[in-house]
Design a protein around this motif. Structure first.
Motif, PDB file in Angstrom:
ATOM      1  N   ASP A 104       5.507   5.049  -4.831  1.00 45.87           N
ATOM      2  CA  ASP A 104       5.564   4.285  -5.820  1.00 45.87           C
ATOM      3  C   ASP A 104       7.083   4.622  -6.832  1.00 45.87           C
ATOM      4  OD1 ASP A 104       1.670   3.520  -7.811  1.00 45.87           O
ATOM      5  OD2 ASP A 104       3.210   2.488  -6.536  1.00 45.87           O
ATOM      6  N   LYS A 124       5.932   9.058   5.617  1.00 47.74           N
ATOM      7  CA  LYS A 124       5.068  10.250   5.421  1.00 47.74           C
ATOM      8  C   LYS A 124       5.735  11.265   6.259  1.00 47.74           C
ATOM      9  CE  LYS A 124       1.996   8.605   2.325  1.00 47.74           C
ATOM     10  NZ  LYS A 124       0.545   8.536   2.027  1.00 47.74           N
ATOM     11  N   GLU A 146       1.056  -1.278  -0.489  1.00 42.91           N
ATOM     12  CA  GLU A 146      -0.235   0.175  -0.182  1.00 42.91           C
ATOM     13  C   GLU A 146       0.819   1.014   0.502  1.00 42.91           C
ATOM     14  OE1 GLU A 146      -4.175  -1.889   2.081  1.00 42.91           O
ATOM     15  OE2 GLU A 146      -3.051   0.610   2.339  1.00 42.91           O
ATOM     16  N   GLY A 147       0.156   2.418  -0.589  1.00 42.52           N
ATOM     17  CA  GLY A 147       1.930   3.514  -1.675  1.00 42.52           C
ATOM     18  C   GLY A 147       1.191   3.862  -2.095  1.00 42.52           C
ATOM     19  N   ASP A 148       1.580   5.986  -1.545  1.00 36.68           N
ATOM     20  CA  ASP A 148       1.134   6.382  -2.761  1.00 36.68           C
ATOM     21  C   ASP A 148       1.562   6.609  -3.808  1.00 36.68           C
ATOM     22  OD1 ASP A 148       1.857   9.817  -0.638  1.00 36.68           O
ATOM     23  OD2 ASP A 148       3.012   7.732  -1.505  1.00 36.68           O
ATOM     24  N   GLU A 149       2.156   7.700  -4.666  1.00 34.83           N
ATOM     25  CA  GLU A 149       2.401   7.985  -6.094  1.00 34.83           C
ATOM     26  C   GLU A 149       4.155   7.889  -5.345  1.00 34.83           C
ATOM     27  OE1 GLU A 149      -0.199  10.325  -8.966  1.00 34.83           O
ATOM     28  OE2 GLU A 149       1.506  10.631  -9.625  1.00 34.83           O
ATOM     29  N   GLN A 150       4.493   8.766  -5.181  1.00 36.82           N
ATOM     30  CA  GLN A 150       5.501   9.210  -4.595  1.00 36.82           C
ATOM     31  C   GLN A 150       6.128   8.277  -3.851  1.00 36.82           C
ATOM     32  OE1 GLN A 150       5.614  11.994  -1.396  1.00 36.82           O
ATOM     33  NE2 GLN A 150       7.771  11.946  -1.455  1.00 36.82           N
ATOM     34  N   ASP A 161       0.484   5.758   9.281  1.00 34.46           N
ATOM     35  CA  ASP A 161       0.637   6.432   7.885  1.00 34.46           C
ATOM     36  C   ASP A 161       1.191   7.494   7.618  1.00 34.46           C
ATOM     37  OD1 ASP A 161      -3.414   5.591   6.853  1.00 34.46           O
ATOM     38  OD2 ASP A 161      -1.521   4.443   6.919  1.00 34.46           O
ATOM     39  N   SER A 162       1.103   8.559   8.504  1.00 35.29           N
ATOM     40  CA  SER A 162       2.753   9.334   8.840  1.00 35.29           C
ATOM     41  C   SER A 162       2.559  10.086   9.777  1.00 35.29           C
ATOM     42  CB  SER A 162       1.749  10.656   7.834  1.00 35.29           C
ATOM     43  OG  SER A 162       0.496  11.428   8.427  1.00 35.29           O
ATOM     44  N   GLU A 168      10.670   7.336   2.475  1.00 32.78           N
ATOM     45  CA  GLU A 168       9.367   6.426   2.326  1.00 32.78           C
ATOM     46  C   GLU A 168       8.375   6.956   3.692  1.00 32.78           C
ATOM     47  OE1 GLU A 168      12.171   4.441   4.021  1.00 32.78           O
ATOM     48  OE2 GLU A 168      13.712   3.929   1.508  1.00 32.78           O
ATOM     49  N   LYS A 184     -11.716   8.646   9.132  1.00 32.85           N
ATOM     50  CA  LYS A 184     -11.004   8.073   8.649  1.00 32.85           C
ATOM     51  C   LYS A 184     -10.665   6.525   8.757  1.00 32.85           C
ATOM     52  CE  LYS A 184      -6.043   8.635   8.015  1.00 32.85           C
ATOM     53  NZ  LYS A 184      -4.559   8.798   7.441  1.00 32.85           N
TER      54      LYS A 184
END
Lengths: 396, 479
Positions: free
Chosen positions: A83, B173, A77-81, B140-141, B171, A343
C-alpha cells in the motif's frame, strides 16, 4: 469517457480488461504493473491462463501516463508495505498534475495522507462515487427510515405519524425476479460471471439492476456490495434488514426487469482448518431476499455427479434455494500445499482440463466453464426457461 | 478366502496389533485373531464379523493404482512458469575449506564435480533474479539463496544482487538466505545480514575434536573450529537479537561419537537461541558409503528414546537432545499426512519427488539449472535447463515422473503414500536407472515402517498411561 492508464495490474484487475467495453466512464489505453509482480511483458489474458486479450502489461507507468488523461487505480491484494508503495505512486502522479481515479478502498488514515498531498483535488475517490455512496451508508441498517420515500412510509405509520414497530423489523417483498451468483469460495470467477450475465441481458434489452460482489463493482455502473454487510458495529439482523431495504429501494427507483446479486466469499466451510468464512454473506443475503435463480461458481475439480447434488442440497437447506446452473472456473485448490503451508493455495489449470472434466456431465447437470464464450447465452436461456414457466402460474 | 490381495501392511507391536490400510491411508487397531488371520492369509469364522465390519466401513480394499503418473505432470509448465518459490545462486565453486566428507573434494569421483575457481558473472546473477521474478507471479513470496563453494568469498556479488532486488523489485516479498561455513563473517557482513533480514545457515559439526577432524582449511589443512567459535561468539555478543534467525547445521559422521556431538549442541551457550539441524553425511554420489558404528546407533537411539518421553510429557525439553528431537518432526509429519481418503486414485505417483525447479532451483556458476544443490552437477539427466534457454520441460517432466520407471513395483507398494525417494535415487549420471532406484526401496520401506511404529507406540502408550494410572498426561507435544 476518459483515456486512462490502469495501475497496478494484477489478477484482481483482470475483469476490467476482459470487460472493458462495459466501462462507460473509462477507456483503458495502457496496462501497467509493478515489475516485482512478475507480470511485465505478458498479455493480460495469460494471467489466469485465459485467451490473450491483446493488452500487453508494461512497467513504465509515467511514460504511459503521458499518453493518457488519468491514472485508473484499481483494486489489488497487498499488505501495508505494498500500500505504501502505491500511495507513493499516487503522490508522484498528483505532483505531475495527473488525475487519479481511485477504485481501491483505503483506510481513513491512508485517505487523510492522500488528502494532504499536493494537488489532492485531482484525487477522485471513485469507490465512493455518487452511485455507491447513496446506498453504502448506514441509514439502511439503522432503520430510521430517512431514506424511504414518504409515500411508501405513510403506509406504515399510524394516525399519530409514528412508524409501526412491526414495520421496523419486517422483510419487505421484492417483486422483481432475483438472480444470485454465489460461489463455493473466493477466486472462482464469480465477478466475471456477473459481468457476462449483465452484458448479455442488457444486449437482449432487459433493464438490469445489479449489486456486484466486489466493493469496486460500481466502476461498471452497478452497485458495489455494501460495506455495512461487513461492519462489526451492526448485528446480523440489522444487516439482513438493511440489505433487504437496499434492494427494495433499488427496485422502487429503477423498476428493473431483473435484479442480479453477486455474493462475496463462499457458501460453506472447507474443513475445520479452513473455514472459508462459513458462507456468512450468502446466509445473510438468503434471509434478506427470496431468490428466484442461482448460479453457483466452483473451482476446477473432478468429481462424480453426486458431488453437485450435495452442493445443491447444501444450498437448498442452508439458503432456501437450489442451484440452477454451475460454472466451473480454472482455478483449483492445491490441498497438499494448503495443508503444509496452512493457508489456501490456489493455482490455475489449463481450460482444456476444465473442458475434459465437464464432458463427463453432458446432459446430466447444467454446468459450463467460466471461460466458455457461450456462458452467458447458455445460462440466460436457462433463466428465461425457468422464470418463464413460473410466469404461467397466476395466483389471484 | 485369501487375504493376500488386501492392500495393507500389518504391524505387530508389544502393545497391540495394527493394520495400515493403504487405500484409506489410515492405521487401524485390529484383534490378535484378525491379525493372525490376515498374516496367515486364512479366513475363519472367528474373525468374519470384525473383517466384515472393517470392509463395510471402507477398509481392506484391494485397489491399486492402474497407472503411475505424477498428478502435477500436466500442470508442470504452469508451476515452473508462474510458481517458483526459491532460486539458489551458486555464486562460486571456490571454497576455503576442504572438508573430508565433501563430495566436491573427491578428485577421482566421476559422480560429482570437484572444487574449482569458477565464479558466477554478475550479469548471470541478475538475469537469474529477473528469471525468478518473471516466473513467480503466482507465488506470494520467494526466497533468493546464495550457495557455493563458500558464497561469502563473493560478498560483493551478493551485495549487488540484493541491491538489485531492492531497486528493481521492491514490490516482491522476498527473503534472502545463505549457506556458509561461517569463517569469513565480519562486522560488515553481519550488518548487511541484519539490514536485509537474511536467514543464514552456518555449518558446525560438533565440538572441536569432531569438527576439526572433518572441516579443515584448504590453505594449510588446519582445523577451522577456533575461528568459527570466535565468530559465533562475536555474533552472539553484537547481534543477540539476530541469533534466532541463524540456523546451524551439523553433518554427522555415523562413525563419530554421537553423544559428544549431542552434548556439545546442548551445552554451547551461544547456540541456545538458534535452530540446530543435522543430517548424516550424504553419500549418494560418493564411493565411500556411510558406516554406522554400534556406539553411534546406541547413543542415537537412547537420545531418540528420551525425545519420545518428552513427546509423552514425561521428560523435560531442556534435557532432550537438540539433534534427536528432530525425529519427532518425522512422526508429526506422518501424522499430518495420515488421513481419511476413500481409496487410491486410478493414476498416482509415490510421494517423495518435489516439482523440480519449483521449490529450490539451483543456478550454477555457468548458468545451468538443477532441481536443487543436492544433485550431481555432472548428471545430464538432472539438468533442467539454463539461463539462456529457460526450462527444459521435458527433462523436468522425467524427473517429476520418476516413479514411472518402477511403476509395477510402486503400484503394489504399501509405502506409496509416504515414500521418500526422488529422482536423485535413480540418477546414474547419464540415465535414470530402475535398478539403482529399486536398491533404495528397502531404505524407504524401513524408514516409513519405523516411523509408523513410533507413531503407533506414542499414540497407544499415551492411552495406556491414562488407563493404568488414571491421570491425564500433562504437557508433551503429541496429541
Amino acid at each position: 469517457m476518459v483515456d486512462v492508464t490502469l495501475y497496478p495490474f494484477s489478477l484482481e484487475a483482470l475483469p476490467l480488461i476482459r470487460h472493458r467495453s462495459m466501462l462507460s466512464n473509462f477507456n483503458i489505453l495502457n496496462v501497467v504493473s509493478p515489475k516485482g509482480l512478475g507480470l511485465t511483458n505478458k498479455d493480460c489474458g495469460e494471467v489466469d491462463l485465459g485467451e490473450t486479450l491483446g493488452f500487453n502489461i508494461i512497467s513504465d507507468l509515467y511514460g504511459s501516463l503521458e499518453e493518457t488523461n488519468g491514472l485508473l487505480l484499481v483494486s489489488y491484494e497487498g499488505d501495508e508495505q505494498f500500500d505504501q508503495l502505491i500511495i507513493s505512486t499516487i503522490e508522484r502522479t498528483l505532483q505531475l498534475g495527473i488525475k487519479v481515479y481511485c477504485f481501491k478502498k483505503y483506510s481513513e488514515k491512508q485517505l487523510e495522507k492522500i488528502r494532504n498531498m499536493e494537488n489532492s483535488d485531482l484525487f477522485i475517490y471513485g469507490i465512493y462515487s455518487e452511485i455507491t455512496s447513496f446506498y453504502d451508508n448506514s441509514d439502511y441498517v439503522l432503520n430510521d427510515l430517512k431514506w424511504m420515500d414518504p409515500r411508501t412510509l405513510n403506509q406504515y405509520t399510524n394516525n399519530n405519524n409514528i412508524i409501526l414497530d412491526t414495520f421496523r423489523n419486517r422483510i419487505l417483498t421484492i417483486n422483481t425476479p432475483i438472480l444470485v451468483v454465489n460461489g463455493i469460495s473466493e477466486r472462482c470467477d464469480k465477478f466475471q460471471v456477473q459481468l457476462e450475465i449483465r452484458k448479455q441481458l442488457k444486449q437482449d434489452g432487459y433493464r438490469v439492476s445489479q449489486i456486484g460482489s466486489r466493493q469496486d463493482a460500481n466502476i461498471f455502473g452497478m452497485y458495489s456490495y455494501p460495506n455495512f454487510m461487513f461492519d462489526n458495529e451492526y448485528s446480523e439482523s440489522q444487516k439482513i434488514i438493511g440489505f433487504n431495504r437496499m434492494v427494495y429501494e433499488i427496485e422502487r427507483k429503477e423498476k428493473p426487469d431483473i435484479i442480479i446479486i453477486g455474493i462475496p466469499g463462499g457458501t460453506m466451510k472447507f474443513s475445520n482448518g479452513f473455514t472459508n468464512n462459513f458462507g456468512i454473506q450468502a446466509y445473510l443475503v438468503s434471509n434478506a431476499l427470496l431468490v428466484d435463480y442461482c448460479i453457483h461458481c466452483i473451482n476446477y475439480i473432478e468429481k462424480e455427479v453426486h458431488y453437485y447434488q450435495m452442493i445443491n442440497d447444501t444450498c437448498k437447506y442452508r439458503f432456501g434455494y437450489s442451484v440452477d446452473y454451475f460454472c466451473m472456473s480454472n482455478t483449483h485448490v492445491n490441498w497438499t500445499e494448503t495443508i503444509q503451508l496452512e493457508k489456501v493455495i490456489r493455482e490455475f489449470v489449463d481450460s482444456s482440463k476444465v473442458n475434459k472434466a465437464l464432458s463427463k456431465y453432458k446432459n446430466k447437470i447444467p454446468i459450463i466453464s467460466t471461460k466458455n464464450v457461450e456462458l452467458a447465452y447458455a445460462v440466460i436461456e436457462n433463466v428465461k426457461t425457468k422464470l418463464g414457466e413460473e410466469e404461467n402460474i397466476v395466483v389471484i | 478366502m485369501k487375504h493376500s490381495n488386501y492392500h495393507i501392511r500389518l504391524f505387530k507391536m508389544p502393545i497391540g496389533y495394527y493394520c495400515y490400510d493403504v487405500n484409506t491411508n489410515s492405521i487401524i487397531k485390529v484383534s490378535e485373531k484378525l491379525f493372525n488371520s490376515l498374516m496367515n492369509n486364512e479366513l475363519n469364522a472367528e474373525v468374519k464379523y470384525e473383517l466384515d465390519q472393517l470392509k463395510q466401513n471402507g477398509f481392506l480394499k484391494e485397489k491399486r493404482p492402474t497407472k503411475i503418473e505424477h498428478p502435477y505432470l500436466n500442470n508442470l509448465k504452469y508451476y515452473l512458469s508462474n510458481k517458483l518459490d526459491k532460486i539458489t545462486l551458486q555464486v562460486t565453486q571456490k571454497c576455503n575449506f576442504r572438508c573430508s566428507y565433501c563430495i566436491y573434494s573427491e578428485s577421482t569421483n566421476d559422480l560429482q564435480r570437484s572444487h574449482a575457481n569458477n565464479v558466477m558473472k554478475l550479469e548471470d546473477a541478475l538475469k537469474s533474479i529477473d528469471f525468478l521474478i518473471s516466473n513467480s507471479c503466482d507465488s506470494d513470496s520467494v526466497d533468493l539463496g546464495f550457495y557455493g563453494g563458500e558464497p561469502l568469498l563473493e560478498f560483493d556479488l551478493i551485495k549487488s544482487c540484493v541491491e538489485y532486488v531492492k531497486s528493481n523489485y521492491p514490490e516482491k516479498k522476498m527473503t534472502f538466505s545463505i549457506t556458509t561455513n561461517g569463517t569469513i563473517i565480519n562486522k560488515e557482513i553481519m550488518d548487511f545480514f541484519v539490514k536485509y533480514n537474511f536467514y543464514p545457515l552456518i555449518s558446525i559439526d560438533g565440538p572441536k575434536h569432531i569438527h576439526d577432524r572433518h572441516r579443515r582449511f584448504a590453505a594449510n589443512g588446519k582445523g577451522t573450529f577456533p575461528i568459527l567459535e570466535k565468530n559465533i561468539m562475536f555474533m552472539k555478543k553484537n547481534y543477540p537479537d539476530f541469533m534466532n534467525q541463524i540456523s546451524f547445521n551439523a553433518v554427522i559422521n555415523p562413525q563419530d561419537d554421537f553423544s559428544c556431538t549431542d552434548k556439545f549442541f546442548n551445552d554451547f551457550e551461544e547456540l541456545k537461541d538458534s535452530m540446530v539441524r543435522s543430517a548424516v553425511i550424504d553419500d549418494m554420489y560418493s564411493f565411500e558409503k556411510n558406516f554406522f558404528s554400534d556406539s553411534y546407533i546406541e547413543s542415537n537411539n537412547y537420545e531418540i528414546f528420551k525425545a519420545y518421553l518428552y513427546a509423552l510429557g514425561r521428560y523435560e525439553r531442556s534435557k532432550v537432545s537438540r539433534i534427536a528431537i528432530q525425529n519427532l518432526d518425522d512422526i508429526i509429519k506422518l501424522k499430518s499426512f495420515l488421513g481419511v481418503s476413500n481409496e487410491l486414485p486410478e493414476s498416482m505417483s509415490h510421494s517423495g519427488p518435489c516439482v523440480p525447479g519449483q521449490s529450490r532451483l539451483l543456478v550454477t556458476t555457468s548458468g545451468e539449472f538443477f532441481p536443487c544443490e543436492r544433485v550431481s552437477e555432472l548428471s545430464s539427466v538432472m539438468k533442467i535447463g539454463n539461463l539462456h534457454d529457460g526450462f527444459d520441460f521435458d527433462a523436468a517432466s522425467k524427473i517429476l515422473n520418476i516413479a514411472s520407471i518402477t511403476s509395477e513395483e510402486c503400484k503394489n507398494c504399501w509405502v506409496i503414500n509416504h515414500c521418500i525417494q526422488c529422482a536423485k535415487h535413480a540418477d546414474n549420471i547419464d540415465s535414470f536407472s530402475k535398478e539403482l532406484k529399486l536398491s533404495y526401496c528397502k531404505l524407504s520401506v524401513s524408514t516409513i515402517d519405523s516411523t509408523m511404529r513410533s507413531y503407533i507406540a506414542l499414540k497407544e502408550i499415551r492411552c495406556m498411561y491414562k488407563d493404568q494410572i488414571g491421570e491425564e498426561i500433562e504437557g508433551g507435544v503429541y496429541g
